[in-house]
Scaffold this active site. Structure first.
Site, PDB file in Angstrom:
ATOM      1  N   GLY A   1       0.779  -1.232   0.000  1.00 33.56           N
ATOM      2  CA  GLY A   1       0.000   0.000   0.000  1.00 33.56           C
ATOM      3  C   GLY A   1       0.816   1.291   0.000  1.00 33.56           C
TER       4      GLY A   1
ATOM      5  NE  ARG B   1      -7.675  -5.815   7.121  1.00 32.45           N
ATOM      6  CZ  ARG B   1      -6.700  -6.164   6.289  1.00 32.45           C
ATOM      7  NH1 ARG B   1      -6.368  -5.374   5.275  1.00 32.45           N
ATOM      8  NH2 ARG B   1      -6.047  -7.304   6.466  1.00 32.45           N
TER       9      ARG B   1
ATOM     10  CE1 TYR C   1      -9.582   7.112  12.036  1.00 34.16           C
ATOM     11  CE2 TYR C   1     -10.966   7.071  10.053  1.00 34.16           C
ATOM     12  CZ  TYR C   1     -10.038   6.456  10.898  1.00 34.16           C
ATOM     13  OH  TYR C   1      -9.592   5.195  10.602  1.00 34.16           O
TER      14      TYR C   1
END
Ligand code: HXC
Ligand code: NAP
Length: 279
Positions: free
Chosen positions: A20, A200, A148
């Site tokens: 990734g 996910r 977040y």
């Protein structure tokens, strides 16, 4: 965009560098002259990435199998790396995450995410930091958080708690270790598609599309864009930046926060119809 030797002489560890965004950052850092070490739990993945990166760029790439949830394993990895020469920088990139309604989370599920993101990042940072301070070495920590970390987010609560903690660590240690020449910064990415995150977090195509395109720029981030930002923050060219978090999300979080962002659904005709008429 950068001089090709921007990171020459810098030895950098990327946790979770086998896949990734870690892999994409690693590729860019090696292209810019860095010596790279990647770690993760799966040897085959690390080995394949290391060979792939070395085939694409000239710099050396090595790997260490390490589960960063285990402080003894982190200490052993860092000791082994140092035996070959000290690190100049650490990228806290490894993470675990999944979406779930929070009332269904078991204690093990909470621990699985906090263990990787919060504890693992702390263990790696402290293992490197104590060596840098003892040696009087100027060094750099870059942590990959997300927006977040400060807004919070439903359905990914352990991850939000953990990223908030990593951001707090970044700001705290930037002050404590700044006098020793150690800088700590963070990057808060918006949506950058990777198999690990997408399977996910947005496992259905329509969810993925909404997640990728709802930001003001209307697209997902490109890995190169994040990798270049990481290279800048890890380089001496950003030498006066510390304790900072740089958001790279196409304006996603600020759009979510703006009270009138929902008006983007109005057409030109709607706006004309609502405009006060001249008497
Ligand atoms: C509810 C879940 C779950 C799910 C696991 N668990 N997945 N609970 N919903 N989808 C629970 C299990 O039932 C178990 O609890 C506990 O969590 C531990 O699960 P294991 O599979 O044993 O854990 P482990 O093998 O340690 O794997 C950790 C993991 C896994 C986090 C669960 O997904 C992983 O290895 N992830 C690494 C890579 C990753 O997550 N990449 C995405 C990062 S993206 P019980 O009680 O049943 O035993 C990211 C993006 C952030 O961070 C921001 C986006 C904008
Ligand atoms: P990814 O490919 O799943 O990367 C996670 C990496 O962490 C994997 O290489 C994994 O390797 C490693 N890892 C997980 N648990 C580990 C452990 N216990 N010990 C050592 N390594 C471990 O996901 P990604 O999307 O590239 O995410 C990279 C970072 O970007 C994360 O910090 C994530 O929170 C952040 N981020 C991503 C996005 C996005 O849109 N993709 C957005 C915001 C933030 P192993 O499984 O082999 O251990």
């Amino acid at each position: 965009m950068f001089l090709p030797d921007l990171l020459k002489g810098k030895k950098i560890l990327i946790t979770g560098g086998g896949t990734g965004l870690g892999k994409s950052m690693g590729k860019r850092l090696v292209e810019l002259g860095a010596e790279l070490v990647i770690c993760g739990r799966r040897q085959a993945v690390l080995e394949e990435t290391a060979w792939e990166l070395m085939a694409a760029a000239p710099g050396p790439v090595s790997w260490q199998v390490c589960d960063i949830r285990d402080p003894a394993a982190v200490e052993a990895m860092v000791e082994k790396i140092w035996a070959e020469g000290p690190l100049d920088a650490l990228v806290n990139n490894a993470a675990g995450n999944f979406i779930a309604r929070s009332e269904t989370l078991s204690p093990r599920a909470v621990d699985a995410v906090l263990g990787i993101v919060l504890h693992g990042s702390a263990y790696c940072t402290l293992a490197c930091g104590k060596r840098w301070l003892a040696e009087g070495r100027k060094a750099n920590v870059l942590s990959i958080v997300t927006t977040y970390a400060w807004t919070g987010s439903p359905y990914v609560v352990p991850s939000a708690m953990a990223k908030a903690g990593v951001l707090a660590m970044t700001r705290s240690l930037a002050v404590e270790w700044g006098p020793h020449g150690v800088r700590l910064n963070a990057i808060a990415p918006g949506p950058f598609p990777t198999p690990g995150a997408w399977e996910r977090l947005v496992p259905r195509p329509e969810l993925a599309k909404e997640f990728e395109t709802r930001n003001p720029l209307g697209r997902a981030g490109e890995h190169d864009e994040l990798a270049n930002l990481a290279a800048f923050l890890l380089s001496d060219r950003s030498g006066f930046i510390t304790g900072e978090v740089v958001t790279i999300d196409g304006g996603d979080w600020i759009k979510g926060a703006g009270q009138f962002s929902f008006l983007d659904r109005l057409s030109t005709a709607d706006w004309e119809a609502m405009r006060p008429k001249k008497s």
